[in-house]
Design a protein around this motif. Sequence first.
Motif, mmCIF file in Angstrom:
data_model
loop_
_atom_site.group_PDB
_atom_site.id
_atom_site.type_symbol
_atom_site.label_atom_id
_atom_site.label_comp_id
_atom_site.label_asym_id
_atom_site.label_seq_id
_atom_site.Cartn_x
_atom_site.Cartn_y
_atom_site.Cartn_z
ATOM 1 N N GLY C 400 -3.337 22.164 14.881
ATOM 2 C CA GLY C 400 -3.296 21.239 13.760
ATOM 3 C C GLY C 400 -2.998 22.001 12.476
ATOM 4 N N HIS C 401 -2.613 21.270 11.449
ATOM 5 C CA HIS C 401 -2.371 21.874 10.134
ATOM 6 C C HIS C 401 -1.375 23.020 10.245
ATOM 7 C CE1 HIS C 401 -6.124 20.218 7.880
ATOM 8 N NE2 HIS C 401 -5.616 19.343 8.718
ATOM 9 N N SER C 402 -0.305 22.794 10.945
ATOM 10 C CA SER C 402 0.721 23.821 11.117
ATOM 11 C C SER C 402 2.084 23.176 10.892
ATOM 12 C CB SER C 402 0.652 24.393 12.535
ATOM 13 O OG SER C 402 0.975 23.396 13.485
ATOM 14 N N TRP C 403 3.055 24.006 10.624
ATOM 15 C CA TRP C 403 4.419 23.467 10.469
ATOM 16 C C TRP C 403 4.901 22.851 11.784
ATOM 17 C CZ3 TRP C 403 8.091 25.356 13.719
ATOM 18 C CH2 TRP C 403 7.943 26.658 14.223
ATOM 19 N N GLN C 404 4.377 23.401 12.891
ATOM 20 C CA GLN C 404 4.756 22.858 14.189
ATOM 21 C C GLN C 404 4.286 21.407 14.305
ATOM 22 O OE1 GLN C 404 3.233 25.845 13.743
ATOM 23 N NE2 GLN C 404 4.124 27.412 15.079
ATOM 24 N N ALA C 405 3.088 21.144 13.787
ATOM 25 C CA ALA C 405 2.580 19.774 13.811
ATOM 26 C C ALA C 405 3.453 18.880 12.934
ATOM 27 C CB ALA C 405 1.122 19.740 13.360
ATOM 28 N N THR C 406 3.849 19.403 11.764
ATOM 29 C CA THR C 406 4.739 18.618 10.901
ATOM 30 C C THR C 406 6.024 18.251 11.641
ATOM 31 O OG1 THR C 406 3.920 19.826 8.979
ATOM 32 C CG2 THR C 406 5.934 18.551 8.672
ATOM 33 N N ALA C 407 6.583 19.243 12.341
ATOM 34 C CA ALA C 407 7.827 18.984 13.068
ATOM 35 C C ALA C 407 7.630 17.852 14.074
ATOM 36 C CB ALA C 407 8.294 20.262 13.768
ATOM 37 N N CYS C 408 6.522 17.903 14.815
ATOM 38 C CA CYS C 408 6.294 16.891 15.853
ATOM 39 C C CYS C 408 6.029 15.509 15.258
ATOM 40 C CB CYS C 408 5.098 17.288 16.717
ATOM 41 S SG CYS C 408 5.405 18.746 17.739
ATOM 42 N N THR C 409 5.315 15.447 14.146
ATOM 43 C CA THR C 409 4.921 14.131 13.643
ATOM 44 C C THR C 409 6.074 13.413 12.961
ATOM 45 O OG1 THR C 409 4.090 15.032 11.557
ATOM 46 C CG2 THR C 409 2.523 14.840 13.376
ATOM 47 N N GLY C 410 7.164 14.146 12.735
ATOM 48 C CA GLY C 410 8.359 13.491 12.233
ATOM 49 C C GLY C 410 9.314 13.123 13.366
ATOM 50 N N ALA C 411 9.038 13.630 14.562
ATOM 51 C CA ALA C 411 9.985 13.487 15.681
ATOM 52 C C ALA C 411 9.585 12.338 16.616
ATOM 53 C CB ALA C 411 10.046 14.808 16.450
ATOM 54 N N SER C 412 10.411 12.097 17.576
ATOM 55 C CA SER C 412 10.157 11.003 18.524
ATOM 56 C C SER C 412 8.898 11.273 19.346
ATOM 57 C CB SER C 412 11.364 10.838 19.443
ATOM 58 O OG SER C 412 11.628 12.066 20.129
ATOM 59 N N ILE C 413 8.620 12.525 19.609
ATOM 60 C CA ILE C 413 7.385 12.904 20.305
ATOM 61 C C ILE C 413 6.170 12.277 19.618
ATOM 62 C CG2 ILE C 413 5.806 14.863 20.499
ATOM 63 C CD1 ILE C 413 8.016 16.592 21.424
ATOM 64 N N GLY C 414 6.150 12.423 18.310
ATOM 65 C CA GLY C 414 5.012 11.918 17.535
ATOM 66 C C GLY C 414 4.937 10.395 17.608
ATOM 67 N N ARG C 415 6.095 9.745 17.561
ATOM 68 C CA ARG C 415 6.099 8.279 17.552
ATOM 69 C C ARG C 415 5.627 7.728 18.895
ATOM 70 N NH1 ARG C 415 10.477 9.155 14.071
ATOM 71 N NH2 ARG C 415 12.102 8.850 15.633
ATOM 72 N N LYS C 416 5.891 8.481 19.975
ATOM 73 C CA LYS C 416 5.398 8.024 21.273
ATOM 74 C C LYS C 416 3.873 8.018 21.293
ATOM 75 C CE LYS C 416 9.237 8.772 24.327
ATOM 76 N NZ LYS C 416 9.900 9.628 25.324
ATOM 77 N N GLY C 417 3.285 9.110 20.776
ATOM 78 C CA GLY C 417 1.820 9.174 20.730
ATOM 79 C C GLY C 417 1.255 8.063 19.859
ATOM 80 N N MET C 418 1.970 7.765 18.755
ATOM 81 C CA MET C 418 1.500 6.714 17.847
ATOM 82 C C MET C 418 1.496 5.355 18.538
ATOM 83 S SD MET C 418 2.972 5.471 14.151
ATOM 84 C CE MET C 418 4.185 4.304 14.749
ATOM 85 N N LEU C 419 2.507 5.099 19.340
ATOM 86 C CA LEU C 419 2.562 3.809 20.016
ATOM 87 C C LEU C 419 1.377 3.663 20.976
ATOM 88 C CD1 LEU C 419 3.909 1.129 20.693
ATOM 89 C CD2 LEU C 419 5.389 2.346 22.325
#
Lengths: 474, 474, 474, 474
Positions: C400-419
């Motif tokens: 958490g709290h990493s640039w890697q997390a930022t990358a994922c939360t802007g990507a489709s990966i993140g949106r899948k988890g959100m759904l």
Amino acid sequence: MRFWIWAAATMLQGADRATLLTRMDNRAGQFGEISRQIWEYAEVGYKEHKSAALLKAELQKAGFRIQDRVADIPTAFTATWGQGKPVIAILGEYDALPELSQEIAPQRQPKANGAPGHGCGHNLLGTGAAFAAISVKEHMAENRMQGTIRFYGTPAEEGGGGKIYMARAGVFNDVDAAITWHPGNANGTGLESSLANINAKFRFHGRASHAASSPQSGRSALDALLLASHAVELLREHVPSSTRIHYIITKGGAAPNVVPDFAEGYFYARSPSMPTLDGVWERMLKCGQAGALATETRLEVELVNSVYNVLPNEPLAKVFQSNLTALGGVKYTPEERAFAETLRKTFPLDGQLPLGSEERIQPFQREGSLISGSTDVADVSWLVPTAQFYAATYAPGTPGHSWQATACTGASIGRKGMLLAAKVLALSAVDLLTNPELLKSAQADFERRRGTHVYRSRVPPDRKAPLNYRDAPQ
Amino acid sequence: MRFWIWAAATMLQGADRATLLTRMDNRAGQFGEISRQIWEYAEVGYKEHKSAALLKAELQKAGFRIQDRVADIPTAFTATWGQGKPVIAILGEYDALPELSQEIAPQRQPKANGAPGHGCGHNLLGTGAAFAAISVKEHMAENRMQGTIRFYGTPAEEGGGGKIYMARAGVFNDVDAAITWHPGNANGTGLESSLANINAKFRFHGRASHAASSPQSGRSALDALLLASHAVELLREHVPSSTRIHYIITKGGAAPNVVPDFAEGYFYARSPSMPTLDGVWERMLKCGQAGALATETRLEVELVNSVYNVLPNEPLAKVFQSNLTALGGVKYTPEERAFAETLRKTFPLDGQLPLGSEERIQPFQREGSLISGSTDVADVSWLVPTAQFYAATYAPGTPGHSWQATACTGASIGRKGMLLAAKVLALSAVDLLTNPELLKSAQADFERRRGTHVYRSRVPPDRKAPLNYRDAPQ
Amino acid sequence: MRFWIWAAATMLQGADRATLLTRMDNRAGQFGEISRQIWEYAEVGYKEHKSAALLKAELQKAGFRIQDRVADIPTAFTATWGQGKPVIAILGEYDALPELSQEIAPQRQPKANGAPGHGCGHNLLGTGAAFAAISVKEHMAENRMQGTIRFYGTPAEEGGGGKIYMARAGVFNDVDAAITWHPGNANGTGLESSLANINAKFRFHGRASHAASSPQSGRSALDALLLASHAVELLREHVPSSTRIHYIITKGGAAPNVVPDFAEGYFYARSPSMPTLDGVWERMLKCGQAGALATETRLEVELVNSVYNVLPNEPLAKVFQSNLTALGGVKYTPEERAFAETLRKTFPLDGQLPLGSEERIQPFQREGSLISGSTDVADVSWLVPTAQFYAATYAPGTPGHSWQATACTGASIGRKGMLLAAKVLALSAVDLLTNPELLKSAQADFERRRGTHVYRSRVPPDRKAPLNYRDAPQ
Amino acid sequence: MRFWIWAAATMLQGADRATLLTRMDNRAGQFGEISRQIWEYAEVGYKEHKSAALLKAELQKAGFRIQDRVADIPTAFTATWGQGKPVIAILGEYDALPELSQEIAPQRQPKANGAPGHGCGHNLLGTGAAFAAISVKEHMAENRMQGTIRFYGTPAEEGGGGKIYMARAGVFNDVDAAITWHPGNANGTGLESSLANINAKFRFHGRASHAASSPQSGRSALDALLLASHAVELLREHVPSSTRIHYIITKGGAAPNVVPDFAEGYFYARSPSMPTLDGVWERMLKCGQAGALATETRLEVELVNSVYNVLPNEPLAKVFQSNLTALGGVKYTPEERAFAETLRKTFPLDGQLPLGSEERIQPFQREGSLISGSTDVADVSWLVPTAQFYAATYAPGTPGHSWQATACTGASIGRKGMLLAAKVLALSAVDLLTNPELLKSAQADFERRRGTHVYRSRVPPDRKAPLNYRDAPQ
């Protein structure tokens, strides 16, 4: 999760048990005196000449065969009685801790300023274990039992790693199970592990100079050590929180008006896992190197000692739990209770067991719990099935390695705990000698837990036991 | 020890001198306003766009030829009048200091929180120097004098090293003598030198991680910087005591709950000798490297600036001393005196000159004395004969680089000192233009002091002026 | 140990459930776009003006009643639909973290240097929660259900404590249960708690002076801060190992050649227990005071924020577990998998879940486990029964709290988890709205865990929400 | 600036002088042996039992009256010959420095590891001074001179402050002038002063605990000391640069696995001015207090010693300069030269005098120059006119307080310097005994320099000489 069943019938029962315990009660005074004598000697690691000699003499008198100077260590020995399988090892320790000298008094009162003291109760540990071994021998002789009982006189547990060198000498090769105990502030046992550790002296070499007239010509070894210390403090945040790091400064300069050309710190790192510890240790070395780099000094590292984390053994621990429960805890006299009460005012009691808890046995420690110290019993535990328990020899709540612990281990409170411990060890040894299924279970549990990890002490293979590790640096 | 004689007759005398001074008195108000305007602008190094433009306009109006954007620096320029030999340079500065914004008030009262302020009085320095150049030009024109007067608009003296890049651009190649002054808390000159300096940003790059949930995965760049700072503190004892080391932390992490993956410190080292400084600097780099080593981070060093120690020049300084003595110090009005008195209550006065000292000229500073600051005037001083003096623009005792200095340099007190300075510069420039023997002596003294040392700025040859050195790190 | 039974029949079943889920699948794209828009805004705590406005508009459009500027905070609001009991709260957050700006790329590549980024995925958190609230409303309307669904727009979770001020404003008074989720690198829930925390800015005030010419007149505020930092590092060893302490330096001096008269550090302490934390915090204050004492500077402490440890709720968590299990995890496309694989090369993988684990639901977290972060959801949890779960929005193992997390939360990966998260929230809210026994159980569990402890935020009662806590110090 | 004239005629001339010097040459071997014997004894401060006894015996044999155990110090004595005025004091020292044991070899080679050594040449100092006193006595007897010659056996110059306690006992009350010398790496004298100093042991008292199992219960005295050390390092920047601060850690914990409940540092501060030093010292105390505050430990300060800065005396120093110049320096044999050359490879030579400089006398040190060390000769210098010179007993460039100095002071090189010193002392004493004008000038110069400052040792009035200050802490 796993489940262990022993037929209650196989445990030492009835009349035999009563005989053994009665005999031990009768000799409690004698061994109490021995424990007190070793308390008075208060000899530090590898210097326990008088303490070892006293126990050896007692075991020899009881008919044990002595193997002396194991691993070329003057104070390491084994004492064996009987023959053939199974071979049950009882481990004993007798080294004191620097600077914990203390009168038997509930306030800080050193017997001799700066002198060692038995703040970890090894006077009780070694004496109680020898007491058990002798009692088992008598029981075996009387009952013409098959097998071997062997006492291990293991020096320098406190940082010297005596058992590591003894293990290298092969003296555990034929052992089926190793059992021991440790003085504590409660009674109990279980599946707890301990912390693997690596410790070393970081020696910095600089260049001396007059600190007032030419400080610019000096390169301060103390500066290097101060910086390395700060680096190590910063490291604390960035290691797993089960890690323990601590250190002292054993040499911080010769005279204030000379830029120190030598300084020495003694650093410890500990972790529940040896591979994790390897990573932490590598970073501590970098902290030391950084101290040298910044100050234009030179770092020399002497790895003093390293022990493993304890591999617990459920079948063995269950035997302890059963015998502890059967015997119950210890009972204080009104005077002892008053002593304990006064003593308890000298340390914080948050989260500590109450007075009276010494009379009870604690619940069996679950998988994954930790005693946050280290012990070279752990190295034995990676070689043969091994277990230990603790008995209340200090007033409830007393921290280990404290003057309060020294006070208790010289007092009657401590001797009561020791008697309980000797009985539990003796009963358990007899259980193991008479119950082959139990030893098989212990072996199976041992193999499962060890898995594929290959035991390899981090003490360099060519290192001799550091017989002078407690001496001040020169 | 050495001895310099000039025929008094060669110095600017009599009626001409009176005319020049009277004209300057008449224009004092105008230049006072300019200095106040630049004080209001308070632009930091390389950002002095409005300040430089204001002075340029004034010089252009007076007939000077402008060479703009010297060394590709938008705020560096020269303004030349006349032609042929000798070429006399008058150096001016106009950059402010961060965070020293202050009202004209004798207690701490920023005009704008955190904003820059003229805590080193460069608003007066540049304006006074330009005032002198213009006055000399008028005198030369009137008297049809031979030679060239040239004003140097030199940006970013405070750590940006404007003159170094200007020197590399060759604009001092034809100069016979360079003169300048500096605002101070007294009036004087002499053979004092200054401290050579090297300064750089130490940037540490680590690995971010959540500071609460996985601090063990992070590698803290801030830890590295804290450790490097401690190392530098420890270094202080082991360098010559004339060394000066100081630093700030320009970036110490982004958010407390993230292990910082970036941290930046800005480090300075100074010494009266560049070779000695080289040795100190090498050790400071080791301090930085040690910080990185211990914390598993990476160090990146950007050398921001480096100036030499001032090479004093006795003949030039003697001209200043003579003109200062002839003009005397500055006189406060009762209001100014009250202001100074109140201000003096806000700083320690031990060892400071008393109120009233502003009316006097200090004794000529002997060989070997030091102003403990640094200046890029020094780099000019290793290229051509150079000298400077100071004039009382702050209340006696006021420390440089303080809000108190900002208050004074915006007030009438400061403008009085500036008028004195402008007059001394103008008189001295005329002396130099009219006295070839003086320039010869100055050249001889310069060569003797420089000896065999080859000037080589420690600023890397391929480095451009760091136009954004005052910006916050990202 | 405790045991919870719900008739399976009471959970949302059959056709209704399918309808709800299908409708959510259909709107996934729309809310994915919203989450991406907030990701682009990347507004830090209390500055989430555009982010809050976007969600508010969406909720308003869906028929929710908006209560704006809760607790005088411009970006705090509630959005309510329905009426009467029960009242189910869904909590949403939308603040970004400083300096974690990052492109959607598997290597470090800030979109804008030094800019904020959604390294904690609150763009998904808030959007997913609003998505759930709207979906519940539609389901309620269609099924004419009784009760109230309320979305809470809670700003500045990252250190600003928005929920504390909202709680003080009374907006949780009528709530029966509060539910929420958090982006993570796996899917799961349970009885884990979090760390209580107290954090404050330590501001040191010293005396400025020219660092080269009169360092002896200065009193360095930076020195004070460096010393306090060292003291805090030394403290780490002597607090319970579940404590977390971290800090950054937000101001470390203005210019290297001025002795800093101001320095500021931002210090955090955390512990699973607020009373223990009180003790740690008192000692951190002593560290700060010691810094001031040694350096003759003055310390000023501003308590910025403090949150409690989470009080878990077993009945609520079991509802989540049941719905998570029914829905299963998320499935990556080959491209997403490749992205995750590349990303995983940029951080250490020891002890992390493998790729593929995003498809599974983790075992229910047992009592006593901890997420080692803090959240102001905890303050809500001491007021009303509250629970949260996490869903895999980052590639497995991503800190958490990493640039890697930022990358994922802007990507489709993140949106899948959100759904997935939005669905679990919606299903669970409907379960709670339709099952009064469940709410009773939740209330009983809440009361038992809270015991006699009286909730009292350590944020001073007269403190207003620190709307500018993310601004740089002046 | 000031100017001193003595008729050359009043200085010891001609035949008498030759007789005195010849006799000294004849006895050089005998006193060389004594110096070597004391070098072998190498007894630290207040433990110089054998060294003092040896000198006492020699003086007694020569007819001096011994006053033993001055100020209750076993190794402090005076030895008096003659009677009445004037009374000329010759001061001698004989204490060694810890850990500077060294063979007479040009590479590091301790005679005994960690043992003391004469790294400050006091074996030569005391022996040379006694040699001079005995030679003067013989000269006085032969020439029936009026007056008193008195040797002062002054122990523990290195940090023990023997002369302070002797002064309090009144043994300097009747003295007209005190003269002495010091071993050095060149020959010379002048108006240099020395650094006043204050030094103390900072003892921190914490709470012990097992460092692995309950570090949170401990309060580390070592942490306090580390922090105080860091604070002191930070202080260095903010004191006048003529200040000297240094320290060692004399106790840094007992065992690494016990949180240290005791730690001790030995801190020195020095300054050319006692009032300035008072201010610095007050701030060092704050550094210690800060260490205790941050770590919840307790600080105890024992002021060990404090000496003044030397008050120079121009008339007395001029006598030395004249006699030094007349005698010239020392001449090395080829072997000695080779030894010196090899030795000089072991330390940095920047700024050091070249080999061969031992044959010359250095220019008279001007007003304001400093030897950057301290000496309790200074306390005598505030009571009676006092002067000292130095003679080349170490190879040029050798730093004081180094093993290199120990090597030289045991070798023939050192004895050559001692012979020169003894001669200069003897000739100068005779000059003073025979020239009343000289003593008057010395007295006048003394009074002028002392001014209105009232001498008051910072050693507490009730403190006894710290006879065990060199012992290790317990």
